[in-house]
Each structure stands twice: as C-alpha cells, then as structure tokens.
Design an enzyme around this catalytic site. Structure first.
Site, PDB file in Angstrom:
ATOM      1  N   ASP A   7      -4.549   4.585  -6.586  1.00  0.00           N
ATOM      2  CA  ASP A   7      -3.904   3.350  -6.137  1.00  0.00           C
ATOM      3  C   ASP A   7      -2.998   3.733  -4.969  1.00  0.00           C
ATOM      4  OD1 ASP A   7      -2.796   0.785  -5.924  1.00  0.00           O
ATOM      5  OD2 ASP A   7      -1.248   1.233  -7.414  1.00  0.00           O
ATOM      6  N   GLU A  69      -8.453   1.789  -4.573  1.00  0.00           N
ATOM      7  CA  GLU A  69      -8.214   0.355  -4.418  1.00  0.00           C
ATOM      8  C   GLU A  69      -8.356  -0.051  -2.959  1.00  0.00           C
ATOM      9  OE1 GLU A  69      -4.430  -2.492  -4.918  1.00  0.00           O
ATOM     10  OE2 GLU A  69      -5.093  -1.550  -6.783  1.00  0.00           O
ATOM     11  N   ASP A 141       2.093   2.272 -11.259  1.00  0.00           N
ATOM     12  CA  ASP A 141       1.176   2.865 -10.280  1.00  0.00           C
ATOM     13  C   ASP A 141       0.134   3.745 -10.961  1.00  0.00           C
ATOM     14  OD1 ASP A 141       2.338   1.804  -7.801  1.00  0.00           O
ATOM     15  OD2 ASP A 141       4.069   3.040  -8.319  1.00  0.00           O
TER      16      ASP A 141
END
Length: 182
Positions: A7, A69, A141
């Site tokens: 991420d 992502e 996260d």
C-alpha cells in the site's frame, strides 16, 4: 505461493506478506516503511528509502508475486503526483527484484476482503485479522498491504486462467461466418 502486498505512500507505505496453499491463507509478516525521518522536501531521499525498503522485503521474504494498490485521483493534484512517484518507486523495486506485479484499486481490495467496496479502514483491519487469524488488529497501512495480498491470493489465479483462455476464433465462430474477418 507467497504474496507481498504493498500500500504505497510517500510518508508511510504499508506491506503485508501472506502464503496461500489452496484456499488456506497464512500470515507471514506485515508492517510499514516510514520516510518521516527525512524533510518533506527531500523527495529523492524518500523515494530511495521506499525503493530500498521494498527491495529488502523482497529479498527477506522471497515472494512469488506482488500486489500494489492503484493510485486514486485525489482532490489535490500535487498529492496525487507525489503518491504516484512513491508508487513508482515501489513498483520499480518489485520489478528489479524480478517479481510479477498485479495492481488493484482500493475499491477492489475492499470488495475482495470485506465484501463491499466502500468499507471503512476499521472494517478492512477486522476482516484481515479474522481471515489471517491474527491475535490483534494490524495497523491501517499494514492491513491494506495484507488486504492487497489477500486480494491477489483470491483474484490472481482466476485472472491467470482468464489470460490463458483460448480467445474466440472469429473466423470460425458461427456468428462471424460470411461476415467480417479481423
């Protein structure tokens, strides 16, 4: 199969590593790479920290694939550009480590992990905890990194089968007989 989920973020990049064997998911590791020790204006330094951190993760955990992502368009174009550069550093490190990289939007990850694309971060954390049988909630996260790895574990094989499927032979298909040929 071992999957590394990333991420990306310019200040904090979350990661998660999971193993999948059939339908069984197993937690391996998760955490964050932080660049907050550097001044906000030191973009090259921050990107180097991300590149080196992802390279180290790939070497340490030896994943078979990675999932990252996809950046969404933010209200602030400058933030979107900076996030895109952080994402680029992460993807470059993965590719330099000879890993295949899959990309998923936050909406796709939330739908795969929670069941709907508008899930709150707390819902993602809870479902990741449940799916991986963790004793406590991972950080936001890290949960997103784990969620991306879980998403790829579920979606990746199906996408591979779709890619390997034989394409429609338009010349032989009844609908195209005597019609156009491409």
């Amino acid at each position: 199969m071992r999957i590394l989920g990333i991420d990306p973020g310019l200040q904090t990049t979350g990661f998660g590593v999971v193993d999948i064997d059939g339908q069984q998911l197993r937690y391996v590791a998760s955490g964050t790479i932080r660049t907050t020790s550097l001044a906000l204006g030191d973009l090259p330094g921050r990107l180097k920290i991300l590149f080196d951190g992802i390279t180290e993760l790939a070497a340490r955990y030896q994943p078979d694939a990675a999932a990252v992502e996809i950046v969404f368009v933010n209200v602030n174009p400058q933030s979107t550009l900076l996030l895109g550069q952080a994402r680029g550093a992460c993807i470059t490190a993965l590719v330099a480590s000879h890993l295949p990289v899959a990309e998923y939007t936050a909406l796709q990850m939330k739908k795969a992990v929670v069941g709907h694309g508008r899930a709150a971060k707390s819902q993602v954390q809870e479902m990741v905890r449940r799916l991986l049988h963790l004793p406590a909630l991972p950080g936001t996260d890290a949960a997103d990194g784990l969620g991306l790895a879980i998403t790829h574990a579920h979606v990746g094989p199906a996408m591979g089968r779709l890619g390997a499927a034989t394409p429609l032979n338009r010349r032989q298909h009844a609908m195209y007989k005597g019609g156009r040929s491409y």
